[in-house]
Design an enzyme around this catalytic site. Structure first.
Site, PDB file in Angstrom:
ATOM      1  N   LYS A   1       0.838  -1.203   0.000  1.00  0.00           N
ATOM      2  CA  LYS A   1       0.000   0.000   0.000  1.00  0.00           C
ATOM      3  C   LYS A   1       0.871   1.252   0.000  1.00  0.00           C
ATOM      4  O   LYS A   1       0.648   2.172  -0.788  1.00  0.00           O
ATOM      5  CB  LYS A   1      -0.920  -0.012   1.234  1.00  0.00           C
ATOM      6  CG  LYS A   1      -2.008  -1.070   1.160  1.00  0.00           C
ATOM      7  CD  LYS A   1      -2.728  -1.287   2.481  1.00  0.00           C
ATOM      8  CE  LYS A   1      -3.745  -2.423   2.333  1.00  0.00           C
ATOM      9  NZ  LYS A   1      -4.397  -2.817   3.572  1.00  0.00           N
TER      10      LYS A   1
ATOM     11  N   GLN B   1      -4.197  -1.273   9.773  1.00  0.00           N
ATOM     12  CA  GLN B   1      -4.192  -2.606   9.160  1.00  0.00           C
ATOM     13  C   GLN B   1      -4.819  -3.622  10.108  1.00  0.00           C
ATOM     14  O   GLN B   1      -4.526  -3.654  11.306  1.00  0.00           O
ATOM     15  CB  GLN B   1      -2.737  -3.006   8.819  1.00  0.00           C
ATOM     16  CG  GLN B   1      -2.600  -4.312   8.065  1.00  0.00           C
ATOM     17  CD  GLN B   1      -3.190  -4.279   6.657  1.00  0.00           C
ATOM     18  OE1 GLN B   1      -3.321  -3.222   6.040  1.00  0.00           O
ATOM     19  NE2 GLN B   1      -3.559  -5.436   6.150  1.00  0.00           N
TER      20      GLN B   1
ATOM     21  N   ASP C   1     -10.387   3.601   4.750  1.00  0.00           N
ATOM     22  CA  ASP C   1     -10.790   2.193   4.783  1.00  0.00           C
ATOM     23  C   ASP C   1     -12.308   2.057   4.816  1.00  0.00           C
ATOM     24  O   ASP C   1     -12.827   0.950   4.665  1.00  0.00           O
ATOM     25  CB  ASP C   1     -10.226   1.580   6.072  1.00  0.00           C
ATOM     26  CG  ASP C   1      -9.422   0.340   5.832  1.00  0.00           C
ATOM     27  OD1 ASP C   1      -9.282  -0.062   4.672  1.00  0.00           O
ATOM     28  OD2 ASP C   1      -8.939  -0.221   6.825  1.00  0.00           O
TER      29      ASP C   1
HETATM   30  N1  GUN Z   1      -6.444  -6.510   6.214  1.00  0.00           N
HETATM   31  C1  GUN Z   1      -6.716  -7.173   5.070  1.00  0.00           C
HETATM   32  N2  GUN Z   1      -7.341  -6.360   4.182  1.00  0.00           N
HETATM   33  C2  GUN Z   1      -7.477  -5.161   4.791  1.00  0.00           C
HETATM   34  C3  GUN Z   1      -8.041  -3.910   4.382  1.00  0.00           C
HETATM   35  O1  GUN Z   1      -8.578  -3.729   3.276  1.00  0.00           O
HETATM   36  N3  GUN Z   1      -7.990  -2.911   5.308  1.00  0.00           N
HETATM   37  C4  GUN Z   1      -7.439  -3.087   6.533  1.00  0.00           C
HETATM   38  N4  GUN Z   1      -7.435  -2.052   7.378  1.00  0.00           N
HETATM   39  N5  GUN Z   1      -6.901  -4.224   6.936  1.00  0.00           N
HETATM   40  C5  GUN Z   1      -6.919  -5.254   6.068  1.00  0.00           C
END
Ligand code: GUN
Length: 287
Positions: free
Chosen positions: A50, A94, A117
């Site tokens: 990311k 995350q 998110d």
């Molecule tokens: N863990 C796996 N996919 C995601 C996501 O799209 N956002 C977040 N915050 N954690 C994740």
């Protein structure tokens, strides 16, 4: 006939190119902070992808790391500091978080205007009301892939397997907003196979490798596989497998996402899109 294989990388690149053209119109590069608690290997890889993509695109991407045993109060204090920073437009914590931390309290602490998110209750509520919202990146990416094949989903029967806050529930809300008839199935649903066989669009977000067999799929359905399960290999390594038995499904579906290179790249591209959207909205408010 075998299915059209939906290349997530190619679709994500188109979206990234489009986002790049929008950056010139902003007063400064948008800032994205990704918060990582602990050192789960899969989470570290996701977070790195990311932030790398953000930096490649010319955004300011940074990782805020906390130790495995960081307290919830430590994490909330870090989020409060990011909420207050003028140069940060997007905050993503995350998941999963260590068990001693309450994820819902953490999501509630993120400024909804920086919640790229889409997990804050305000954004989730806006999505369900059909109002403008920051929408969770994975279901948003799935919808884009589905609409690349079938732009008008009016009256389509969409079945979503899984009911998580991060994928299943927002996926169902997005499909409903597209006028699809949506059935959400989960671990306690009886006769899942029969319901799946009625799906014109089938989205699986469970995390159980090979759960969806070829005979669960209606001929010419669009099949979106969100699952990513690490499966140990004889050589000591591991392979990533989706929820769908790909070799069976590819003979029946009209379109299908592979794992890897399906939904994953779209999640990251949609995160970039949400960060730019949040930055634009903040810039407009400050004018
Ligand atoms: N863990 C796996 N996919 C995601 C996501 O799209 N956002 C977040 N915050 N954690 C994740």
């Amino acid at each position: 006939m075998t299915a059209n294989i939906l290349d997530g990388h190619a679709h994500a690149q188109i979206l990234i190119d489009k986002i790049a053209t929008e950056l010139d119109r902003l007063p400064r590069a948008p800032g994205l902070a990704v918060v990582l608690v602990g050192c789960d290997p899969a989470s570290q890889i996701y977070v790195q992808s990311k932030v790398r993509m953000a930096q490649r695109l010319g955004l300011r991407g940074e990782v805020e790391r906390l130790a495995d045993d960081a307290s919830e109060a430590d994490l909330l204090a870090r989020i409060a500091a990011l909420n207050a920073r003028e140069d940060i437009d997007g905050i993503l914590v995350q998941l999963p978080l260590p068990r001693h931390i309450d994820a819902l309290r953490v999501m509630a602490a993120v400024d909804p205007a920086k919640d790229v998110d889409g997990l804050h209750a305000l954004n989730a509520g806006r999505l369900f009301h059909g109002d403008d919202a920051l929408v969770p990146c994975t279901p948003l990416g799935c919808l884009r892939l589905i609409k690349s094949i079938r732009p008008d989903l009016t009256g389509a029967h969409a079945v979503v397997i899984g009911s998580s806050n991060i994928v299943g529930k927002p996926m169902a809300a997005l499909l409903l907003a597209e006028q699809a008839t949506v059935t959400q199935v989960h671990i306690h649903t009886r006769d899942i196979e029969r319901i799946c066989r009625q799906a014109d669009v089938l989205v699986s977000a469970v995390g159980k490798a090979g759960l969806v067999r070829g005979d669960w799929i209606k001929r010419d359905a669009i099949v979106i596989d969100v699952g990513t399960t690490r499966v140990a290999q004889a050589d000591g390594g591991y392979a990533v497998r989706g929820d769908v038995s790909f070799d069976e499904a590819v003979e029946i579906a009209s379109a299908i996402t592979p794992v890897p290179r399906g939904v994953g790249p779209m999640t990251i591209a949609c995160l970039m899109e949400n960060t730019v959207k949040a930055a634009k909205a903040r810039a407009a408010r400050l004018q």
